[in-house]
Design a protein around this motif. Structure first.
Motif, mmCIF file in Angstrom:
data_model
loop_
_atom_site.group_PDB
_atom_site.id
_atom_site.type_symbol
_atom_site.label_atom_id
_atom_site.label_comp_id
_atom_site.label_asym_id
_atom_site.label_seq_id
_atom_site.Cartn_x
_atom_site.Cartn_y
_atom_site.Cartn_z
ATOM 1 N N ALA A 49 42.366 41.610 49.575
ATOM 2 C CA ALA A 49 42.132 40.856 47.987
ATOM 3 C C ALA A 49 41.596 40.329 46.995
ATOM 4 C CB ALA A 49 42.936 39.320 48.846
ATOM 5 N N GLU A 50 41.115 40.318 47.156
ATOM 6 C CA GLU A 50 39.732 40.089 46.438
ATOM 7 C C GLU A 50 38.692 41.618 45.543
ATOM 8 O OE1 GLU A 50 35.741 39.615 48.476
ATOM 9 O OE2 GLU A 50 35.855 37.607 49.124
ATOM 10 N N ALA A 51 39.682 41.969 46.112
ATOM 11 C CA ALA A 51 39.991 44.019 44.850
ATOM 12 C C ALA A 51 40.831 43.364 43.654
ATOM 13 C CB ALA A 51 40.027 44.982 45.385
ATOM 14 N N LEU A 52 41.881 42.992 44.682
ATOM 15 C CA LEU A 52 43.405 42.813 43.790
ATOM 16 C C LEU A 52 42.976 41.874 42.317
ATOM 17 C CD1 LEU A 52 46.006 42.728 46.380
ATOM 18 C CD2 LEU A 52 45.836 43.914 44.898
ATOM 19 N N GLU A 53 42.052 41.088 43.188
ATOM 20 C CA GLU A 53 42.087 39.550 42.397
ATOM 21 C C GLU A 53 40.875 39.980 40.959
ATOM 22 O OE1 GLU A 53 42.650 35.630 44.922
ATOM 23 O OE2 GLU A 53 40.678 36.475 44.249
ATOM 24 N N ASN A 54 40.351 41.209 41.110
ATOM 25 C CA ASN A 54 40.008 41.779 39.804
ATOM 26 C C ASN A 54 40.202 43.060 39.329
ATOM 27 O OD1 ASN A 54 36.988 40.286 40.324
ATOM 28 N ND2 ASN A 54 37.841 40.583 42.360
ATOM 29 N N VAL A 55 41.465 43.485 39.557
ATOM 30 C CA VAL A 55 41.773 44.246 38.629
ATOM 31 C C VAL A 55 42.199 43.883 37.111
ATOM 32 C CG1 VAL A 55 43.220 45.171 40.596
ATOM 33 C CG2 VAL A 55 44.298 43.703 38.690
ATOM 34 N N ASP A 56 42.397 45.247 36.816
ATOM 35 C CA ASP A 56 42.431 44.877 34.936
ATOM 36 C C ASP A 56 44.117 44.748 34.665
ATOM 37 O OD1 ASP A 56 42.326 45.260 32.343
ATOM 38 O OD2 ASP A 56 42.485 47.857 32.370
ATOM 39 N N ASP A 57 43.897 43.894 33.870
ATOM 40 C CA ASP A 57 45.442 42.918 33.528
ATOM 41 C C ASP A 57 46.226 43.589 32.516
ATOM 42 O OD1 ASP A 57 45.607 40.755 35.168
ATOM 43 O OD2 ASP A 57 45.012 39.858 34.137
ATOM 44 N N LYS A 58 45.228 44.961 32.206
ATOM 45 C CA LYS A 58 45.667 45.774 30.515
ATOM 46 C C LYS A 58 47.037 46.695 31.047
ATOM 47 C CE LYS A 58 42.303 45.394 27.258
ATOM 48 N NZ LYS A 58 41.368 46.127 26.448
ATOM 49 N N GLN A 59 46.749 47.005 32.152
ATOM 50 C CA GLN A 59 48.243 48.400 33.143
ATOM 51 C C GLN A 59 49.243 47.436 33.612
ATOM 52 O OE1 GLN A 59 46.066 51.223 35.281
ATOM 53 N NE2 GLN A 59 43.691 51.150 35.143
ATOM 54 N N ARG A 60 48.877 46.270 34.448
ATOM 55 C CA ARG A 60 50.205 45.641 34.723
ATOM 56 C C ARG A 60 50.327 45.184 33.095
ATOM 57 N NH1 ARG A 60 47.858 40.852 38.228
ATOM 58 N NH2 ARG A 60 50.582 40.620 38.408
ATOM 59 N N GLU A 61 50.134 45.037 31.975
ATOM 60 C CA GLU A 61 51.448 44.675 30.619
ATOM 61 C C GLU A 61 51.403 45.978 30.109
ATOM 62 O OE1 GLU A 61 47.782 42.681 28.463
ATOM 63 O OE2 GLU A 61 47.757 40.682 29.941
ATOM 64 N N SER A 75 57.520 46.871 40.623
ATOM 65 C CA SER A 75 57.344 48.340 39.506
ATOM 66 C C SER A 75 56.051 47.896 39.309
ATOM 67 C CB SER A 75 58.722 49.012 39.005
ATOM 68 O OG SER A 75 59.455 49.572 39.705
ATOM 69 N N VAL A 76 56.140 46.526 38.117
ATOM 70 C CA VAL A 76 54.409 46.587 38.139
ATOM 71 C C VAL A 76 53.143 46.627 38.812
ATOM 72 C CG1 VAL A 76 53.190 44.945 37.144
ATOM 73 C CG2 VAL A 76 55.676 44.852 36.759
ATOM 74 N N ASN A 77 53.684 46.136 40.685
ATOM 75 C CA ASN A 77 52.148 45.922 41.338
ATOM 76 C C ASN A 77 52.116 47.673 41.939
ATOM 77 O OD1 ASN A 77 51.721 43.337 41.259
ATOM 78 N ND2 ASN A 77 53.456 42.834 42.694
ATOM 79 N N ARG A 78 53.266 48.429 41.611
ATOM 80 C CA ARG A 78 53.172 50.094 42.226
ATOM 81 C C ARG A 78 52.311 50.600 41.237
ATOM 82 N NH1 ARG A 78 52.491 54.182 42.512
ATOM 83 N NH2 ARG A 78 53.633 56.493 43.699
ATOM 84 N N PHE A 79 52.981 50.572 40.053
ATOM 85 C CA PHE A 79 52.338 51.383 39.179
ATOM 86 C C PHE A 79 51.076 51.149 38.100
ATOM 87 C CE2 PHE A 79 56.576 52.590 39.827
ATOM 88 C CZ PHE A 79 56.544 54.268 39.963
ATOM 89 N N GLY A 80 51.028 49.894 38.208
ATOM 90 C CA GLY A 80 50.364 48.997 37.586
ATOM 91 C C GLY A 80 48.759 48.438 38.002
ATOM 92 N N VAL A 81 48.558 48.532 39.337
ATOM 93 C CA VAL A 81 47.718 47.619 40.819
ATOM 94 C C VAL A 81 47.273 48.856 41.147
ATOM 95 C CG1 VAL A 81 47.609 45.748 42.169
ATOM 96 C CG2 VAL A 81 48.702 45.585 40.141
ATOM 97 N N VAL A 82 48.710 48.839 41.906
ATOM 98 C CA VAL A 82 48.001 50.288 43.127
ATOM 99 C C VAL A 82 47.137 51.043 42.567
ATOM 100 C CG1 VAL A 82 48.907 51.341 44.774
ATOM 101 C CG2 VAL A 82 50.130 49.501 44.536
ATOM 102 N N PRO A 83 47.243 52.104 41.532
ATOM 103 C CA PRO A 83 46.365 53.157 41.606
ATOM 104 C C PRO A 83 45.161 52.688 41.267
ATOM 105 C CG PRO A 83 48.634 52.923 40.457
ATOM 106 C CD PRO A 83 48.196 51.781 40.724
ATOM 107 N N GLN A 84 44.575 51.336 40.957
ATOM 108 C CA GLN A 84 43.480 50.622 40.779
ATOM 109 C C GLN A 84 42.737 50.606 41.923
ATOM 110 O OE1 GLN A 84 42.705 48.152 37.195
ATOM 111 N NE2 GLN A 84 44.802 47.894 36.706
ATOM 112 N N VAL A 85 43.730 49.679 42.891
ATOM 113 C CA VAL A 85 42.606 49.454 44.301
ATOM 114 C C VAL A 85 42.784 50.592 45.189
ATOM 115 C CG1 VAL A 85 42.972 46.859 43.243
ATOM 116 C CG2 VAL A 85 44.279 48.228 44.670
ATOM 117 N N LEU A 86 43.572 51.723 44.594
ATOM 118 C CA LEU A 86 44.360 52.145 45.628
ATOM 119 C C LEU A 86 42.648 52.892 46.669
ATOM 120 C CD1 LEU A 86 46.289 53.034 48.241
ATOM 121 C CD2 LEU A 86 46.458 55.131 46.755
#
Length: 438
Positions: free
Chosen positions: A327-339, A350-361
């Motif tokens: 959860a802490e890692a997710l709260e510090n992801v870069d929002d630019k990829q999500r946007e 899909s936003v979480n799949r392609f904009g968040v998961v590659p950053q935190v995986l």
């Protein structure tokens, strides 16, 4: 070094007052912290009675236990029966029945000689007298109805202890002489019968002989006899070790699979619902605040002894710990990829799949690998309370108070496995997030 003028000093003091007028804690905080830490240590020394505990510690017994890790003791009781000295062996059975023992020699008159590292240090034992040889000098110990009686002015090796006489030859061994028997402890380097037990047809073959048997085509027999060693129980210990590894792997895997989706609910930047965030984080806190050992005790009462309570204990504890980290890692992801993903009209999933998961995986996998490595050690501890694995065998060996060589064997196995898993985990993490990450 050039001195500055008073005017320049006043200018700098006015511009940077915090540098010239530091508070008390900024100036003396380090010394105050050191003083408080020392005061706390002194308090603990007296409050927990550390001094008396160290003074009353049985350090001689601790030394014997340490010696038992890398050596073994033959412990026959030489009983006096009808004028004859009869050896009686412990249940461990380091020697085969009828085997010739080079340091224990029977006499034609019914007596016996026990040597300790050489002819100068030995016991000449009969039912009426035991001659204790120390550096080649004989000291007669008389056997009476009231017990054993040491000679006058004996050396430090011989000590009268009530009705018995204690004889010490250092590492080589010791003896306890009583009115009806002589209890001998003869120590040797190594582990007795580690390859084969006394009932094996291969008993007496050392490591080099075993290598020769393997080369000559008897490898299957060697493996079967080694695994079937009744004294060391290699097959059972290795099976319990594999059970420990399975407990650590399965528990960590399930915890990862459960914590992964729940972390998205706990992260306030992913799920904009304060109630859901708070409840999920408190759930993680509850799971990880209860120690893994407590969970293991709880599940052992519910499911009985075995690997299931161990897996459940690791699952519950790691779900809370990994969920918090994720959860802490997710709260510090870069929002630019999500946007960027959201701008093309993608769904929230899909936003979480392609904009968040590659950053935190990579971070998620790295943390899970670290927990897997740590749980390999933890699974040993929780196994000792009935959760299965090698921990239970370790506790059994320690409980006998005489199988410390087995304890050393299992500890070395655990260390080897932990070392192997640590290197595997580091190698995988290096490929995921780069060698500088650890």
């Amino acid at each position: 070094m050039t001195a500055i003028s008073m005017a320049e000093r006043n200018r700098l003091e006015t511009k940077y007052p915090a540098v010239f007028h530091q508070g008390f804690m900024r100036r003396w905080g380090l010394l105050v912290g050191i003083g408080l830490a020392l005061a706390y240590l002194v308090f603990c020394w007296f409050f927990f009675s550390v001094g008396p505990a160290l003074q009353n510690g049985k350090w001689d017994r601790a030394g014997i236990y340490i010696q038992d890790w890398y050596s073994w003791r033959a412990q026959p009781r030489l009983r006096f029966e009808d004028g004859v000295v009869v050896p009686q062996w412990s249940s461990r059975g380091q020697y085969a029945e009828g085997a010739e023992i080079d340091w224990l020699t029977p006499h034609a008159d019914g007596g016996m000689t026990a040597t300790f590292g050489g002819a100068e240090d030995r016991l000449e034992i009969s039912t009426s007298q035991v001659d204790v040889y120390v550096d080649g000098v004989a000291w007669p110990v008389m056997i009476t109805e009231d017990g054993a009686l040491a000679p006058g002015n004996p050396p430090a090796n011989i000590e009268q202890d009530g009705s018995k006489v204690l004889v010490s030859y250092g590492f080589a061994g010791q003896a306890e002489i009583r009115g009806n028997q002589v209890a001998v402890q003869r120590r040797f380097l190594g582990w007795a019968n580690f390859l084969y037990d006394t009932r094996s047809p291969l008993w007496g073959n050392d490591l080099f002989d075993t290598i020769g048997l393997v080369v000559s085509g008897h490898g299957q027999q060697v493996l079967e006899e080694w695994l079937g060693n009744r004294a060391w129980q290699h097959a059972d210990i290795l099976a319990k070790l594999m059970q420990t590894l399975v407990m650590a792997f399965v528990g960590t895997l399930f915890a990862t699979l459960i914590a992964f989706p729940l972390a998205f609910v706990a992260a306030r930047t992913i799920t904009p619902n304060r109630a859901a965030n708070w409840l999920m984080k408190r759930g993680f806190d509850f799971l990880r605040s209860i120690d893994m050992l407590i969970w293991a005790l709880f599940f052992t009462r519910g499911f009985g002894p075995g690997p299931i309570p161990g897996i459940a204990a690791i699952l519950f504890t790691d779900t809370g710990a990994l969920g918090k980290v994720y959860a802490e890692a997710l709260e510090n992801v870069d929002d630019k990829q999500r946007e960027g993903v959201r701008s093309v009209g993608a769904s929230p999933a899909s936003v979480n799949r392609f904009g968040v998961v590659p950053q935190v995986l990579p971070v998620f996998i790295s943390q899970s690998l670290y927990f897997w490595e740590s749980n390999t050690r933890s699974a040993t501890i929780i196994g000792a309370v009935g959760a299965g694995g090698i921990g239970l065998k370790l506790l059994e060996a320690m409980g006998t108070n005489s199988d410390w060589d087995k304890v050393a064997y299992m500890v070395l196995l655990i260390l080897g496995v932990v070392f192997l898993f640590d290197n595997v985990s580091n190698a995988i993490r290096s490929r995921l997030i780069g060698p500088a990450a650890h």
